[in-house]
Design a protein around this motif. Sequence first.
Motif, mmCIF file in Angstrom:
data_model
loop_
_atom_site.group_PDB
_atom_site.id
_atom_site.type_symbol
_atom_site.label_atom_id
_atom_site.label_comp_id
_atom_site.label_asym_id
_atom_site.label_seq_id
_atom_site.Cartn_x
_atom_site.Cartn_y
_atom_site.Cartn_z
ATOM 1 N N ASP A 54 25.074 123.190 3.204
ATOM 2 C CA ASP A 54 24.029 122.183 3.422
ATOM 3 C C ASP A 54 23.433 121.687 2.118
ATOM 4 O OD1 ASP A 54 24.245 122.184 6.101
ATOM 5 O OD2 ASP A 54 22.775 123.763 6.411
ATOM 6 N N GLU A 55 23.435 122.544 1.112
ATOM 7 C CA GLU A 55 22.692 122.202 -0.092
ATOM 8 C C GLU A 55 23.285 121.041 -0.887
ATOM 9 O OE1 GLU A 55 21.253 125.276 -3.046
ATOM 10 O OE2 GLU A 55 20.582 125.976 -1.078
ATOM 11 N N ASN A 112 24.023 117.775 -1.133
ATOM 12 C CA ASN A 112 23.794 116.652 -0.208
ATOM 13 C C ASN A 112 23.504 115.376 -0.979
ATOM 14 O OD1 ASN A 112 21.364 117.325 -1.189
ATOM 15 N ND2 ASN A 112 20.324 117.555 0.761
ATOM 16 N N LYS A 165 25.532 110.700 0.652
ATOM 17 C CA LYS A 165 25.166 110.378 2.041
ATOM 18 C C LYS A 165 24.926 108.887 2.195
ATOM 19 C CE LYS A 165 20.659 112.316 0.962
ATOM 20 N NZ LYS A 165 19.798 113.445 1.200
ATOM 21 N N GLU A 186 30.923 118.206 -5.093
ATOM 22 C CA GLU A 186 30.544 118.178 -3.683
ATOM 23 C C GLU A 186 31.638 117.509 -2.848
ATOM 24 O OE1 GLU A 186 26.662 116.539 -3.051
ATOM 25 O OE2 GLU A 186 27.148 115.995 -0.991
ATOM 26 N N LYS A 223 33.702 119.204 0.300
ATOM 27 C CA LYS A 223 33.753 118.614 1.635
ATOM 28 C C LYS A 223 35.190 118.303 2.029
ATOM 29 C CE LYS A 223 29.137 116.704 1.854
ATOM 30 N NZ LYS A 223 28.272 115.544 1.704
ATOM 31 N N ASP A 240 32.213 110.129 1.869
ATOM 32 C CA ASP A 240 31.710 111.053 0.848
ATOM 33 C C ASP A 240 32.768 111.339 -0.204
ATOM 34 O OD1 ASP A 240 29.418 111.134 2.228
ATOM 35 O OD2 ASP A 240 29.548 113.224 2.870
#
Lengths: 99, 522
Positions: free
Chosen positions: A92-93, A95, A98, B196, B200, B271
């Motif tokens: 979750d961190e 982020n 988006k 990130e 993902k 993303d």
Amino acid sequence: MTTEHYVVLSAILFSIGVFGVLIRRNAIVVFMSVELMLNAANLAFVAFARQHGNLTGQTIAFFVMVVAAAEVVVGLAILVTIYRTRRSASVDEPNLLKY
Amino acid sequence: MTELLTQGLGEVTRWELPDLQYRYLLPLFVLFGMAVVSVLVEAFVPRAARRTVQLFLVFGTLIAAFILVAGLSGIRSLAGGGSIAVDGPALFLQGTILVLAIMAALLIAERDADPAGDAFAARANALPGSEDEREFTRRGWLTTEVWPLFLFSVTGMLIFVSGTDLLILFVGLEVMSLPLYLMAGIARRRRLLSQEAAMKYFLLGAFSSGFFIYGAAMLYGFAGTVDLGGISDAITNQAGPNGLLLAGVVLLSVGLLFKVAAVPFHQWAPDVYQGSPTPITSFMASCVKVAAFGALLRIMYVALGGLRWDWVPAFWIIAILTMLVGTVLALTQTDIKRMLAYSSIAHAGFLLIAVIATSEAGLAAAMFYLLAYGVSTIGAFGVVTLVRDSTGEATHLSSWAGLGKRSPWVAGTFAVFLLSFAGIPLTGGFIGKFAVFEAGYASGAGWLIVVAVILSATAAFFYGRVIVIMFFTDPQEDGPTVVVPSAFTAIAIASGLAMTVVLGVFPQPFLDLAEKASIFVR
């Protein structure tokens, strides 16, 4: 014990894997759940190989194991990099991406 | 168990080595072999010479593989003991992938656009913002490891479009995807975003391959074989509905639809496209799409064609949702890479119409569409790498305001790519969409085509919006500048532009080629 028992067990393991990916928040646990899905497939392959009396399923199980191992290498490399940057393995961190 | 083992051993004594037909597998062997050599180059060649050596090796390999693939044209056969197809669709898509890979490699090789170096971190394992990172950057180190990863990924794609059994397809899928996960995470700038994106992409990609292999296990349970032709025969001979078959088809489709980024399995795409280094995004958006659709078409046409009436309704819904969500969400984006990501989702929806058609015309249309979409995509992302400010690429849409007034050539080129995405005549995108819609209509999917045409017109609005921003608004005071790249990026963008226009103005030779290549061997 018939093949059916093994296939049902593999379906249960697969479902646990899917739910693990969907509800757990730690990236390592999510990753372990994915591995569980792959191993559930292995169990199903081996059970069906017994049922059909050919060796295809058993051979595939070896391939899936090798692929899973390769996936561990790549996955842990990515997760360790993230952990060193953020000191956390939560999914979750991170982020920033988006909308 | 014992009788199974003895049975197996008994066979071994009479077992003959299958004829692999090495000649047909040569493109794959060349790519794989050179990818391994490329790893050795990383290990043994001095750092200063590595980049040059890798560039010669990679471009030489890709061009050699393309020539070998072109040399096989016209052949319809199975190779590798029946698990690799050498047929029209496989060769056409392999050729397409190799052309697109050469263009993407040109973008990856670019070193002059960013004053700090190429698009990749000096050392991927140095902490972002740390003293180590500054030291490695100061020394001018490069992550040349991207080249072996790139070659392995291209090899996986070639396997993925030509595999004729589910095991080979799974191996191809993983060989394609695993290097991509890593390549997504090694950007030089905005490294947190890049890492990130890698996480993902990796978690969702691994999740989807879990679905794929479990679906393959179910189909194996149903048919007793993982050969696509064998599964097709088993479907023809079955009596009544079968739970294993149903589960297998659903899970396998989920795994494949994840890879083509169809709604509702698309969440990773925006993303990952935004966070990855832009040259890698161009590679993912074009080549992965081609490879994933190649495999999807082969599985749906060859193995599951007999079940057509069962999966077509579900694919209708997915196609409509994919076009709708891609188009609507692209309208609301403010980041150019994200907007292109949603646009690529919408394109996946249009391509699904060709899958639904399940006809030779549909296959030919899909292959042409993939080629036209691929060259425009790489060109568009190539332009994105050029528009920069002090922090790197300026991807916010507002900073592109007035670009047409300051750099009319670059903005004009980008406009051509956008028009091709929108499907405006005289671009490759128009011919591709027209061919797909025609094939879909001929197969009886009339209402789907109506929806697709309406959504295609809506999509033209957001492509038009970017053109308006570029040409009809005033530039910002401290707006980004367009850097002058080296020949690498210039050639990639120019060839993307040239092919987009050629495919739009003289499409016939390419349409003929796709049509001639539109029969799967089984």
